[in-house]
Write an enzyme that holds these catalytic residues in place. Structure first.
Site, PDB file in Angstrom:
ATOM      1  N   HIS A 171      49.360  46.484  26.233  1.00 19.54           N
ATOM      2  CA  HIS A 171      48.063  46.271  25.591  1.00 19.54           C
ATOM      3  C   HIS A 171      48.220  46.207  24.072  1.00 19.54           C
ATOM      4  O   HIS A 171      49.283  46.499  23.514  1.00 19.54           O
ATOM      5  CB  HIS A 171      47.099  47.375  25.999  1.00 19.54           C
ATOM      6  CG  HIS A 171      46.654  47.272  27.421  1.00 19.54           C
ATOM      7  ND1 HIS A 171      45.708  48.114  27.973  1.00 19.54           N
ATOM      8  CD2 HIS A 171      47.011  46.426  28.411  1.00 19.54           C
ATOM      9  CE1 HIS A 171      45.506  47.790  29.237  1.00 19.54           C
ATOM     10  NE2 HIS A 171      46.293  46.768  29.530  1.00 19.54           N
TER      11      HIS A 171
ATOM     12  N   GLU B 235      47.085  48.002  21.533  1.00 21.24           N
ATOM     13  CA  GLU B 235      47.411  49.213  20.792  1.00 21.24           C
ATOM     14  C   GLU B 235      48.907  49.528  20.852  1.00 21.24           C
ATOM     15  O   GLU B 235      49.527  49.896  19.852  1.00 21.24           O
ATOM     16  CB  GLU B 235      46.613  50.409  21.341  1.00 21.24           C
ATOM     17  CG  GLU B 235      45.106  50.222  21.278  1.00 21.24           C
ATOM     18  CD  GLU B 235      44.523  49.653  22.562  1.00 21.24           C
ATOM     19  OE1 GLU B 235      43.449  50.109  22.966  1.00 21.24           O
ATOM     20  OE2 GLU B 235      45.159  48.748  23.153  1.00 21.24           O
TER      21      GLU B 235
ATOM     22  N   CYS C   2      41.974  52.282  26.584  1.00 22.82           N
ATOM     23  CA  CYS C   2      41.822  52.744  27.965  1.00 22.82           C
ATOM     24  C   CYS C   2      42.385  54.152  28.116  1.00 22.82           C
ATOM     25  O   CYS C   2      43.242  54.589  27.341  1.00 22.82           O
ATOM     26  CB  CYS C   2      42.508  51.781  28.925  1.00 22.82           C
ATOM     27  SG  CYS C   2      44.292  51.622  28.687  1.00 22.82           S
TER      28      CYS C   2
ATOM     29  N   ASP D  64      37.690  13.811  47.586  1.00 24.40           N
ATOM     30  CA  ASP D  64      38.902  13.908  46.759  1.00 24.40           C
ATOM     31  C   ASP D  64      40.051  14.649  47.419  1.00 24.40           C
ATOM     32  O   ASP D  64      41.197  14.520  46.978  1.00 24.40           O
ATOM     33  CB  ASP D  64      38.573  14.608  45.436  1.00 24.40           C
ATOM     34  CG  ASP D  64      37.533  13.856  44.617  1.00 24.40           C
ATOM     35  OD1 ASP D  64      37.368  12.642  44.832  1.00 24.40           O
ATOM     36  OD2 ASP D  64      36.881  14.494  43.760  1.00 24.40           O
TER      37      ASP D  64
END
Length: 360
Positions: free
Chosen positions: A50, A52, A74, A201
């Site tokens: 993350h 930090e 967190c 498609d």
């Protein structure tokens, strides 16, 4: 003023992660000591460290410093350890947070842990700017329903396809736009189309190249018309969910059995008109932790989400060509019902991509 300046830098860093970190939020972090930035970081990729942790790793002596982070650190163990613990271990003295994390598994616990460790915590600096980075994250936390993105390509005069694809080709947009669409697919957790798109498609609805993140493919098929040999049912790389009605289940048991034999799933979501109930489907997807849903259906499906006011964002790829009487599936009419909250554009080798916010 310094708090605002450094938080704006953290927001700039966070934006670099958009498209690579979902379903996690994009987060940026700056560490400041003696009025100078000594460390920076952002959440770079889903499953990786993350913001930090990256910022702490970027500086040699964070003790006594101030950390600026766009989202509350967190406090739980997920794919990585708790960021709040890393901040405490680094002996950060002050943490400035743009926005609290509204998620059930955080919800102020990170701030509480920092405060109990004797760290000064300030919240709300540049909060609105930070929330604009990943509005889908906050919507899901508050409503438990996905952020709905409408995506389509069109000509300059508002047509989504050629009438004669055998003659003119399947694609209106260019290669750069199609590459951008695959990046968009990698950033969502589910893609939805209507049955007409499947029949016409025969798409696979897969991101290319894939990046290992989960992706649910969804088909609205109120009468169970999906061909048993369709690419969606034959390609097992990602799960497939067929949304239908109770009447179709009753009338076509053999088709249900054929779908289940292909390892696809059938989900009943019926409205009073015996069509697929979109609101019920969004609620179900919320229970499945889908927080970003991409609608790639044709004009009928897109119009349904617009008319029921269920769309949050539109991403429109506009090719610099006019189709006139060669075009079909005009999209300009449903677009008239859209109220754009904000819009930005980017150029893609001649095509123009319009990204419009539709909801509050």
């Amino acid at each position: 003023m310094d708090d605002v300046k450094y938080m704006q830098r953290a927001i700039e860093l966070a934006a670099k992660g958009i498209g690579n970190v979902e379903p996690n939020p994009a987060v940026g972090c700056v560490i400041v000591k003696n009025n100078a930035i000594i460390g920076e970081g952002y959440h770079e990729k889903f499953g990786a460290a993350h913001a930090e942790v990256n910022a702490i790793a970027d500086c040699s002596d964070p003790e006594g410093a101030t950390m600026y982070v766009t989202l509350e650190p967190c406090s739980h163990v997920g794919k990585t350890g708790p960021c709040a613990d890393a901040v405490i271990a680094a002996k950060i003295a002050r943490v400035v947070i743009a926005s609290k994390d509204p998620s059930d598994h955080v919800g102020g616990r990170g701030i509480e842990k920092l405060t109990q460790a004797g760290i000064e915590v300030v919240t709300g600096v540049c909060c609105d700017q930070a929330k604009m980075l990943t509005p889908w994250f906050f919507k899901f936390a508050e409503t438990k329903t996905p952020w709905v993105i409408l995506k389509w390509a069109q000509s300059a005069d508002g047509y989504m396809a050629y009438k004669d694809t055998a003659k003119h080709g399947q694609w209106i947009s260019n290669e750069a736009s199609r590459k951008d669409v695959h990046a968009l697919r990698r950033s969502v957790q589910a893609i939805l189309v209507g049955i007409n798109t499947v029949i016409e498609d025969d798409p696979q609805l897969t991101p290319r190249p894939a990046d290992g993140r989960e992706l649910l493919r969804i088909v609205l098929d109120s009468n169970l018309r999906i061909p048993s040999n369709s690419n969606l049912l034959d390609c097992h790389e990602y799960p497939t969910l067929i949304v239908t009605t109770q009447k179709a289940i009753k009338d076509k048991p053999d088709k249900v059995e054929a779908i289940l034999d292909k390892s696809a799933e059938v989900f009943i979501a019926e409205d009073k008109h015996q069509k697929c109930n979109l609101t019920a489907l969004l609620s179900e997807l919320g229970k499945r932790k889908v927080n970003r849903l991409l609608i790639e259906g044709g004009s009928t499906t897109i119009t349904a989400f617009i008319e029921q006011k269920l769309a949050d964002q539109a991403i429109i790829y506009i090719a610099p060509k006019t189709l006139g009487d060669k075009g079909t599936a005009e999209i300009s009419k449903p677009m008239q019902n859209i109220t754009q909250k904000e819009a930005r554009r980017k150029e893609l080798n001649g095509d123009t991509c319009i990204i419009a916010r539709l909801s509050d």
